[in-house]
Design a protein around this motif. Structure first.
Motif, mmCIF file in Angstrom:
data_model
loop_
_atom_site.group_PDB
_atom_site.id
_atom_site.type_symbol
_atom_site.label_atom_id
_atom_site.label_comp_id
_atom_site.label_asym_id
_atom_site.label_seq_id
_atom_site.Cartn_x
_atom_site.Cartn_y
_atom_site.Cartn_z
ATOM 1 N N SER A 222 1.117 -1.414 -0.249
ATOM 2 C CA SER A 222 0.031 -0.563 0.211
ATOM 3 C C SER A 222 0.620 1.658 -0.154
ATOM 4 N N PRO A 223 -0.093 2.754 0.081
ATOM 5 C CA PRO A 223 1.072 3.354 0.064
ATOM 6 C C PRO A 223 1.828 3.681 1.150
ATOM 7 N N GLY A 224 3.264 4.257 0.180
ATOM 8 C CA GLY A 224 4.702 4.675 1.617
ATOM 9 C C GLY A 224 5.829 3.305 0.703
ATOM 10 N N ASP A 225 4.480 1.896 0.770
ATOM 11 C CA ASP A 225 5.580 0.834 0.109
ATOM 12 C C ASP A 225 6.031 1.078 -0.813
ATOM 13 N N TYR A 226 7.193 0.316 -1.529
ATOM 14 C CA TYR A 226 7.872 0.083 -2.738
ATOM 15 C C TYR A 226 7.902 -1.058 -3.622
ATOM 16 N N ILE A 227 8.589 -1.255 -4.717
ATOM 17 C CA ILE A 227 8.266 -2.314 -5.783
ATOM 18 C C ILE A 227 10.229 -2.283 -6.484
ATOM 19 N N GLY A 228 10.407 -3.322 -6.804
ATOM 20 C CA GLY A 228 11.374 -3.445 -7.669
ATOM 21 C C GLY A 228 13.120 -3.462 -6.994
ATOM 22 N N GLU A 229 12.763 -2.825 -5.715
ATOM 23 C CA GLU A 229 14.258 -3.014 -5.271
ATOM 24 C C GLU A 229 15.125 -3.674 -5.342
ATOM 25 N N MET A 230 14.619 -5.238 -5.094
ATOM 26 C CA MET A 230 15.196 -6.571 -4.939
ATOM 27 C C MET A 230 16.841 -6.648 -6.469
ATOM 28 N N SER A 231 15.876 -6.356 -6.912
ATOM 29 C CA SER A 231 16.402 -6.156 -8.776
ATOM 30 C C SER A 231 17.363 -5.372 -8.822
ATOM 31 N N LEU A 232 17.047 -4.224 -8.738
ATOM 32 C CA LEU A 232 18.295 -3.512 -9.025
ATOM 33 C C LEU A 232 19.277 -3.553 -7.563
ATOM 34 N N ILE A 233 18.515 -4.329 -6.702
ATOM 35 C CA ILE A 233 20.482 -4.141 -6.202
ATOM 36 C C ILE A 233 20.711 -5.153 -6.646
ATOM 37 N N ASP A 234 20.523 -6.473 -6.737
ATOM 38 C CA ASP A 234 20.618 -7.772 -6.835
ATOM 39 C C ASP A 234 21.636 -7.885 -8.765
ATOM 40 N N ASN A 235 20.890 -7.290 -9.350
ATOM 41 C CA ASN A 235 20.703 -7.030 -10.966
ATOM 42 C C ASN A 235 19.915 -8.469 -11.176
ATOM 43 N N GLU A 236 19.512 -8.657 -11.037
ATOM 44 C CA GLU A 236 18.685 -10.356 -11.611
ATOM 45 C C GLU A 236 16.749 -9.730 -12.332
ATOM 46 N N ALA A 237 17.020 -10.438 -12.711
ATOM 47 C CA ALA A 237 15.432 -9.986 -12.963
ATOM 48 C C ALA A 237 14.192 -10.423 -11.658
ATOM 49 N N HIS A 238 13.212 -9.504 -11.991
ATOM 50 C CA HIS A 238 12.012 -9.409 -10.637
ATOM 51 C C HIS A 238 11.911 -11.206 -10.306
ATOM 52 N N SER A 239 11.651 -10.766 -8.990
ATOM 53 C CA SER A 239 11.350 -11.610 -8.342
ATOM 54 C C SER A 239 10.200 -12.180 -8.527
ATOM 55 N N ALA A 240 9.280 -11.870 -8.598
ATOM 56 C CA ALA A 240 8.326 -11.764 -8.191
ATOM 57 C C ALA A 240 6.836 -11.182 -9.797
ATOM 58 N N THR A 241 5.303 -10.834 -9.758
ATOM 59 C CA THR A 241 4.962 -10.390 -9.919
ATOM 60 C C THR A 241 3.949 -9.231 -9.588
ATOM 61 N N VAL A 242 4.044 -8.458 -9.756
ATOM 62 C CA VAL A 242 3.241 -7.026 -8.673
ATOM 63 C C VAL A 242 2.819 -6.183 -10.008
ATOM 64 N N ARG A 243 0.896 -6.131 -9.242
ATOM 65 C CA ARG A 243 -0.154 -5.836 -10.310
ATOM 66 C C ARG A 243 -0.804 -4.882 -9.195
ATOM 67 N N ALA A 244 -1.593 -4.455 -10.068
ATOM 68 C CA ALA A 244 -2.079 -3.362 -9.040
ATOM 69 C C ALA A 244 -3.960 -3.656 -8.927
ATOM 70 N N GLU A 245 -4.218 -3.927 -7.704
ATOM 71 C CA GLU A 245 -5.382 -4.436 -7.476
ATOM 72 C C GLU A 245 -6.774 -3.113 -7.390
ATOM 73 N N ILE A 246 -6.608 -1.745 -7.032
ATOM 74 C CA ILE A 246 -6.818 -0.744 -7.838
ATOM 75 C C ILE A 246 -6.310 0.280 -8.677
ATOM 76 N N GLN A 247 -6.923 1.358 -8.824
ATOM 77 C CA GLN A 247 -5.866 2.419 -9.700
ATOM 78 C C GLN A 247 -4.788 2.571 -8.751
ATOM 79 N N THR A 248 -3.621 2.620 -9.464
ATOM 80 C CA THR A 248 -2.593 2.770 -7.944
ATOM 81 C C THR A 248 -1.675 3.797 -8.917
ATOM 82 N N ASP A 249 -1.784 4.927 -7.813
ATOM 83 C CA ASP A 249 -0.185 5.952 -8.449
ATOM 84 C C ASP A 249 0.990 5.824 -8.034
ATOM 85 N N MET A 250 1.724 6.058 -8.817
ATOM 86 C CA MET A 250 3.377 5.349 -8.259
ATOM 87 C C MET A 250 3.897 6.544 -8.319
#
Ligand SMILES: Nc1ncnc2c1ncn2[C@@H]1O[C@@H]2COP(=O)(O)O[C@H]2[C@H]1O
Length: 224
Positions: free
Chosen positions: A78-106
């Motif tokens: 939810s708001p304040g949380d972030y996504i994609g830091e794992m892939s940025l830190i270890d330079n590997e592919a995304h560990s999971a799929t992330v999908r918007a449950e409702i309209q989401t601004d980022m």
């Protein structure tokens, strides 16, 4: 979309809370706003987006799926949380799929800017480390419950995680969660979860109220 400036938005994000004014200004210059519709994919497991997404409003679901397409829900963010830091830190592919449950601004921060910000902002690096540690703690509890608990215990734990005190101070789950979603959280079939929930209701551990919310009795914690 919010009318606030990037800098004002950044000032509301806990991850950036301790940045100095000039650090915040340089992050504000580097981020862009992104809107995701309900059901839209933010990042796909196995791919690379080279972006850190920070949730401003809305809600996303983190899922992982096997080759047969069976999904497990890892988390809801939810708001304040972030996504994609794992892939940025270890330079590997995304560990999971992330999908918007409702309209989401980022806010989206690209790899180059992320790599530039991190060494300059030890508070941000520390906040990310803290987030990863908290996630590891949650994952440890999940492993424990998968290895040691039956479906009753797992369902009880999942419900307790969602429950919050209502106006009268009783533990309750306000939003409707489907049996299917609970099944995807605890690693059991929907049929099994339905049976367990019915039994929990019959035995007075939980109660469905007229407004659709679910009352959670304290006794449920003896199962989870
Ligand atoms: N168990 C989890 N709990 C919360 N967030 C997660 C979890 N697993 C993965 N994520 C997030 O989902 C993202 C998927 O892409 P990344 O691996 O780059 O970074 C991951 C994290 O931001």
């Amino acid at each position: 979309m919010s009318m606030l400036s990037n800098l004002e938005l950044i000032r509301r994000v806990p991850l950036f809370a301790l940045l100095t004014q000039s650090q915040a200004e340089s992050v504000a210059d580097a981020v862009s706003k992104r809107r995701f519709k309900r059901g839209e994919t933010v990042v796909e497991q196995g791919e690379k987006s080279n972006t850190l997404f920070i949730i401003l409003t809305g809600r996303v679901r983190v899922v992982t799926a096997d080759k047969r397409g069976r999904e497990v829900i890892l988390a809801t963010l939810s708001p304040g949380d972030y996504i994609g830091e794992m892939s940025l830190i270890d330079n590997e592919a995304h560990s999971a799929t992330v999908r918007a449950e409702i309209q989401t601004d980022m806010l989206a921060l690209g790899r180059a800017e992320f790599a530039r910000c991190l060494p300059e902002n030890s508070s941000m690096a520390y906040a990310i480390m803290k987030g990863l540690v908290q996630r590891l703690r949650a994952a440890d509890r999940k492993i424990e419950s998968l290895a040691l608990m039956d479906v009753y215990g797992r369902v009880a734990r999942a419900l307790l995680e969602f429950a919050q005190p209502d106006r009268e101070g009783a533990l309750a789950i306000r939003e409707r969660i489907s049996r299917q979603d609970i099944a995807k959280m605890v690693g059991a079939s929907r049929e099994m979860v339905s049976r367990v929930m019915k039994d929990l209701e019959d035995r007075g551990f939980i109660e469905t109220r007229e407004d659709g919310s679910m009352l959670i009795k304290d006794r449920l914690s003896t199962l989870g």
